[in-house]
Design a protein around this motif. Sequence first.
Motif, mmCIF file in Angstrom:
data_model
loop_
_atom_site.group_PDB
_atom_site.id
_atom_site.type_symbol
_atom_site.label_atom_id
_atom_site.label_comp_id
_atom_site.label_asym_id
_atom_site.label_seq_id
_atom_site.Cartn_x
_atom_site.Cartn_y
_atom_site.Cartn_z
ATOM 1 N N GLY B 21 40.980 7.605 8.086
ATOM 2 C CA GLY B 21 40.382 8.252 6.923
ATOM 3 C C GLY B 21 40.342 7.279 5.768
ATOM 4 N N PHE B 22 39.340 7.413 4.947
ATOM 5 C CA PHE B 22 39.266 6.603 3.737
ATOM 6 C C PHE B 22 39.345 7.545 2.556
ATOM 7 N N SER B 23 39.942 7.092 1.470
ATOM 8 C CA SER B 23 39.789 7.904 0.263
ATOM 9 C C SER B 23 39.323 7.002 -0.862
ATOM 10 N N GLU B 24 38.215 7.358 -1.414
ATOM 11 C CA GLU B 24 37.604 6.586 -2.485
ATOM 12 C C GLU B 24 37.497 7.479 -3.701
ATOM 13 N N LYS B 25 38.171 7.101 -4.783
ATOM 14 C CA LYS B 25 38.137 7.866 -6.037
ATOM 15 C C LYS B 25 38.453 9.351 -5.812
ATOM 16 N N GLY B 26 39.508 9.574 -5.024
ATOM 17 C CA GLY B 26 39.967 10.945 -4.823
ATOM 18 C C GLY B 26 39.212 11.720 -3.759
ATOM 19 N N VAL B 27 38.058 11.190 -3.302
ATOM 20 C CA VAL B 27 37.315 11.883 -2.249
ATOM 21 C C VAL B 27 37.691 11.251 -0.913
ATOM 22 N N SER B 28 38.239 12.069 -0.013
ATOM 23 C CA SER B 28 38.626 11.487 1.270
ATOM 24 C C SER B 28 37.618 11.868 2.340
ATOM 25 N N SER B 29 37.428 10.931 3.285
ATOM 26 C CA SER B 29 36.510 11.211 4.375
ATOM 27 C C SER B 29 37.120 10.694 5.662
ATOM 28 N N ILE B 30 36.851 11.380 6.749
ATOM 29 C CA ILE B 30 37.361 10.978 8.055
ATOM 30 C C ILE B 30 36.265 10.179 8.760
ATOM 31 N N VAL B 31 36.588 8.934 9.114
ATOM 32 C CA VAL B 31 35.593 8.096 9.775
ATOM 33 C C VAL B 31 35.757 8.159 11.291
ATOM 34 N N LEU B 32 37.012 8.180 11.736
ATOM 35 C CA LEU B 32 37.281 8.287 13.171
ATOM 36 C C LEU B 32 38.247 9.437 13.360
ATOM 37 N N SER B 33 37.986 10.278 14.366
ATOM 38 C CA SER B 33 38.930 11.352 14.539
ATOM 39 C C SER B 33 39.345 11.454 15.998
ATOM 40 N N ASP B 34 40.625 11.166 16.223
ATOM 41 C CA ASP B 34 41.265 11.330 17.519
ATOM 42 C C ASP B 34 40.517 10.599 18.644
ATOM 43 N N VAL B 35 40.243 9.325 18.435
ATOM 44 C CA VAL B 35 39.522 8.546 19.441
ATOM 45 C C VAL B 35 40.519 7.883 20.399
ATOM 46 N N CYS B 219 26.455 -3.995 30.006
ATOM 47 C CA CYS B 219 27.741 -3.295 30.062
ATOM 48 C C CYS B 219 28.059 -2.725 31.445
ATOM 49 N N ASP B 220 29.360 -2.673 31.742
ATOM 50 C CA ASP B 220 29.824 -1.994 32.945
ATOM 51 C C ASP B 220 30.147 -0.540 32.628
ATOM 52 N N GLU B 221 30.693 -0.351 31.422
ATOM 53 C CA GLU B 221 31.051 1.004 31.007
ATOM 54 C C GLU B 221 30.582 1.240 29.585
ATOM 55 N N VAL B 222 30.389 2.503 29.252
ATOM 56 C CA VAL B 222 29.921 2.822 27.901
ATOM 57 C C VAL B 222 30.626 4.061 27.367
ATOM 58 N N ALA B 223 30.809 4.077 26.051
ATOM 59 C CA ALA B 223 31.327 5.268 25.389
ATOM 60 C C ALA B 223 30.362 5.601 24.257
ATOM 61 N N VAL B 224 30.125 6.885 24.047
ATOM 62 C CA VAL B 224 29.198 7.295 22.993
ATOM 63 C C VAL B 224 29.997 7.879 21.835
ATOM 64 N N LEU B 225 29.763 7.323 20.646
ATOM 65 C CA LEU B 225 30.493 7.760 19.457
ATOM 66 C C LEU B 225 29.536 8.528 18.556
ATOM 67 N N ASN B 226 29.957 9.715 18.166
ATOM 68 C CA ASN B 226 29.115 10.511 17.271
ATOM 69 C C ASN B 226 29.963 11.089 16.152
ATOM 70 N N LYS B 227 29.642 10.780 14.925
ATOM 71 C CA LYS B 227 30.352 11.278 13.744
ATOM 72 C C LYS B 227 31.873 11.132 13.876
ATOM 73 N N GLY B 228 32.295 9.944 14.335
ATOM 74 C CA GLY B 228 33.726 9.668 14.391
ATOM 75 C C GLY B 228 34.432 10.187 15.624
#
Lengths: 217, 257
Positions: B21-35, B219-228
């Motif tokens: 998670g990042f927090s910038e000027k008091g606003v926090s956002s989750i960039v990656l969740s439980d990957v 690639c031999d393998e792939v993972a798809v990431l969507n909204k963290g």
Amino acid sequence: MSEGIINLFLTGTWQTIVMTFVSGFFSFLIGLPLGVLLYITRKGQIKENILFHNLLSGLVNIFRAIPFIILIVWMIPFTRAVAGTSIGVSAAIVPLSVGAAPFVARMIENSLLEVPSGLVEASRSMGATPFQIVRRVLLPEALPSIVNCVSITLIMLVGYSAMGGAVGAGGLGQIGYQYGYVGYDLKIMNIVLALLVVLVFIIQYAGNYISKKSDHK
Amino acid sequence: MNERNNIKPGWMIELRNITKGFSEKGVSSIVLSDVSLTVPKGKIFGIIGESGAGKSTLIRCINLLERPTSGEVYVKGQNMMALSAPALAIARRNIGMIFQSFNLLSSATVFENVAFPLRLSKLPKDAIRKRVLELLNLVGLENKTDNYPAKLSGGQQQRVAIARALANNPEILLCDEATSALDPATTDSILSLLKSINKRMNITILLITHEMEVVKTICDEVAVLNKGKLIEQGAISEIFSHPGHELTRRFINKTYK
């Protein structure tokens, strides 16, 4: 022109050159590490430390706010302790160095800000320590811009040293002040001006040349 | 070193429940969740996602250019987040990295750029020279040693960056959108270089991209990431024949255009 006057100008020019370059050297000796510290302690940089950054930044601002002519007088006790005297060329070098250092620090900080952050990231990924990043990445990459800082600082010091001439620093400033301002000798005043202009042009030209040579972008 | 116990021997990289998670000027956002993901040794593993999905942050969590807010990072069974700063610097030398914008030193020649990581490891001069020439030979730039990066094309710059990333004989190469700034022909040549490096030197490659074409090519393998979040992962053949998510299907369809 009599031989005496010519000698006067030769000595004056030489003193101005000495004051400019020696105090230029010392102002970078103090200002360069300060500028690096200002940069690396900024938010998101390799040694982020907001409190330290703000304190140092405040200190730099305080010194930049003091008019140079006042700084010279204000620093007299310190100058005496360092140079053993408060008049003449060596005494002038002390306030000149201290006066220019915070200015240098700010310019170095700005030069480093121009280095793309990806380079720092790449070096971190290669296992570079903060010191290695400063020495091998930030300073070499900012070199053309730092060379420009050097010429701006030296030119500013030519002007400052002339100002110092009014309070006994010697150099072209003192000649201009004594013969020109006090004695109102237009010819001498104009020669002083012409010599200062030539000095500034030489510094600027040399600075541009070196900066261009060191730029491989 | 109890952590080693539950790591399977064939895994080069293992991420467990990474949240950032990042927090910038008091606003926090989750960039990656439980990957969580595992990259097998010697494979080329792709992570695909749209811009803003968190790919860049994810790849930076492996060498800890970004520190996860929570979760664990293991490289060769070593718990990266437990390392001291000097130990981490040494661990990073086993993980090469290349970038979309190449990130070469503009003030240094091709030779000096490739020598950079070797100088950090304080190798003797002769050894550095020998190794740099060997690497430049590998990437086909042996006649560009004294050029500055600004004089090179994008593809050539990326080759210099690859040589630099391989200098310390890493076992892992991280590729952060390495071909996104290149034209299709150059992309192909860089991808085949990466493939041959993977085969010849048995280097595990983890790449992030927004182009399924890149994944399909190497690639031999792939993972798809969507909204963290990782929404699916598996072998290329599997994912291409049975995409489980709409986003994956969209990525695949783009490659047939």
